[in-house]
Design a protein around this motif. Sequence first.
Motif, PDB file in Angstrom:
ATOM      1  N   ARG A  46       0.824  -1.201   0.000  1.00  0.00           N
ATOM      2  CA  ARG A  46       0.000   0.000   0.000  1.00  0.00           C
ATOM      3  C   ARG A  46       0.863   1.259   0.000  1.00  0.00           C
ATOM      4  NH1 ARG A  46      -3.947   1.562  -2.224  1.00  0.00           N
ATOM      5  NH2 ARG A  46      -4.839  -0.486  -1.745  1.00  0.00           N
ATOM      6  N   GLY A  72      -7.330  -5.711  -8.839  1.00  0.00           N
ATOM      7  CA  GLY A  72      -7.479  -5.425  -7.419  1.00  0.00           C
ATOM      8  C   GLY A  72      -7.481  -6.704  -6.608  1.00  0.00           C
ATOM      9  N   THR A  73      -6.622  -6.779  -5.595  1.00  0.00           N
ATOM     10  CA  THR A  73      -6.525  -7.949  -4.721  1.00  0.00           C
ATOM     11  C   THR A  73      -6.788  -7.514  -3.282  1.00  0.00           C
ATOM     12  OG1 THR A  73      -4.146  -7.677  -4.290  1.00  0.00           O
ATOM     13  CG2 THR A  73      -4.783  -8.904  -6.272  1.00  0.00           C
ATOM     14  N   LEU A  88      -3.464  -3.178  -5.037  1.00  0.00           N
ATOM     15  CA  LEU A  88      -3.532  -3.163  -6.491  1.00  0.00           C
ATOM     16  C   LEU A  88      -2.226  -3.673  -7.087  1.00  0.00           C
ATOM     17  CD1 LEU A  88      -5.208  -2.224  -9.002  1.00  0.00           C
ATOM     18  CD2 LEU A  88      -3.977  -0.050  -8.833  1.00  0.00           C
ATOM     19  N   SER A 100      -7.519  -0.367 -17.033  1.00  0.00           N
ATOM     20  CA  SER A 100      -8.135  -0.530 -15.714  1.00  0.00           C
ATOM     21  C   SER A 100      -9.637  -0.654 -15.883  1.00  0.00           C
ATOM     22  CB  SER A 100      -7.797   0.665 -14.813  1.00  0.00           C
ATOM     23  OG  SER A 100      -8.458   0.568 -13.580  1.00  0.00           O
ATOM     24  N   TYR A 127     -16.602  -3.325 -10.526  1.00  0.00           N
ATOM     25  CA  TYR A 127     -17.043  -2.922  -9.194  1.00  0.00           C
ATOM     26  C   TYR A 127     -18.255  -1.997  -9.243  1.00  0.00           C
ATOM     27  CZ  TYR A 127     -12.262  -4.498  -8.401  1.00  0.00           C
ATOM     28  OH  TYR A 127     -11.104  -5.229  -8.380  1.00  0.00           O
TER      29      TYR A 127
END
Length: 467
Positions: free
Chosen positions: A247, A336-337, A341, A386, A391
């Motif tokens: 992060r 996204g995990t 990212l 992206s 989402y």
Amino acid sequence: MLSSIRRRVANGASSSPILGPLFYRASTPRDYSTARNEIILLARGCGTGQNFGHCILLGHSVNLRPTREFRVSFQSEPSMSMLSRPFSSDSGDLVDAVVPFMGESISDGTLATFLKKPGDFVQVDEPIAQVETDKVTIDVASPEAGVIQKFVANEGDTVEPGTKIAVISKSSEGIAHVAPSEETSKKAAPPAPPEEKTEEKSKPVPEAAPVSAKPKAPSPPPPKQSATEPQLPPKERERRVPMTRLRKRVATRLKDSQNTFALLTTFNEVDMTNLMKLRSEYKDAFAEKHGVKLGLMSGFVMAAVSGLQNQPIINAVIDGDDIIYRDYIDISIAVGTPKGLVVPVIRNADKMNFADIETEINTLAKKANDGSISIDEMAGGTFTISNGGVYGSLLSTPIINPPQSAILGMHSIISRPMVVGGEIVPRPMMYIALTYDHRLIDGREAVFFLRRIKDVVEDPRRLLLDI
């Protein structure tokens, strides 16, 4: 057996005594000659004579200046074997588990968590801990099968390649060293609860005093103070959690992107009717032949390849005072995990078909979600896509992934009324956005590129005819 060993004393310093029965005396300079044909030579670091490395030649005279003569008397051979046995056994039973090589661009990491506990038995190459880096999470494996004797590092420590984090005993003796400590710790734990109970018992006593004091002072000032002062939530309702290295890395790169690039975003909308129709008609045959499902992402990757070939400046990058044009196309797909990212790369996307792209996307997505993706699979990339639509995002302005020059943002598909052939009909529409570095890319090239994406997605037959 009796032997005589001499050692020159440098700068007048005296040598430390050696183990075993030792008799020594100071002597004046004199000639020394061996009276026997046998002499024991003790090498440096061997047995009890580890500090002596000077040899005495047989049949020669030695004239030494201020010296100290040591006479060593060894006992029977069994005592010698007892002295050497612990030294050899200690060197072969314990092995160290160290942090492996983490990549050329990674110099250190954070010891995130231990997967095992002291006393646990591990197999060869079984992960015992995880190290979190700026990009991926790396496992620290056991070099030998055995029992974890102890940990020499703590969770949260910054470690480098080669740092020792655990000691593993290859024999069952490690259990004997660990089990007693665990038992003692368990035995030492029970005394704590009684102290808590005593504290709890002592607390009701002062609570009884305020109850009797309340009726004595029922004054109105407290409500007035609470009305003027802000009511802040108690600290007990807040949690402070340190940021993960991944992060931190994402935050740094995105902020650097804002500080470095002249970011500008242009938008367009795409009619998804034909691409969705193509997918629904051929998805079963596609999956039966290629063993992978046909998705919408492969269509956008093919459209992006076509757009980059028509507008090479989008695939270029600024390097100092120069512009580097890339004659290859590596498409980065933002995934996204739970940990953050990651952006795996599809290499040579311009040489792939729909099936190759879908297979590569599925493989990289699985590795990203289970944390097994490598640094090499995320390095490089000339253009990023992206997909925030998965989402539910309707519209957004993506940020460029440095050191690239542009990024394409996909969004959710919404059925909206559109004018087609003079009539208003419902159509599945998607907003697409292109964020680009205005220092390198002008609005003309950006709009042409986004227009090419729209044309190819709305009519996939253009890919076959190359128009």
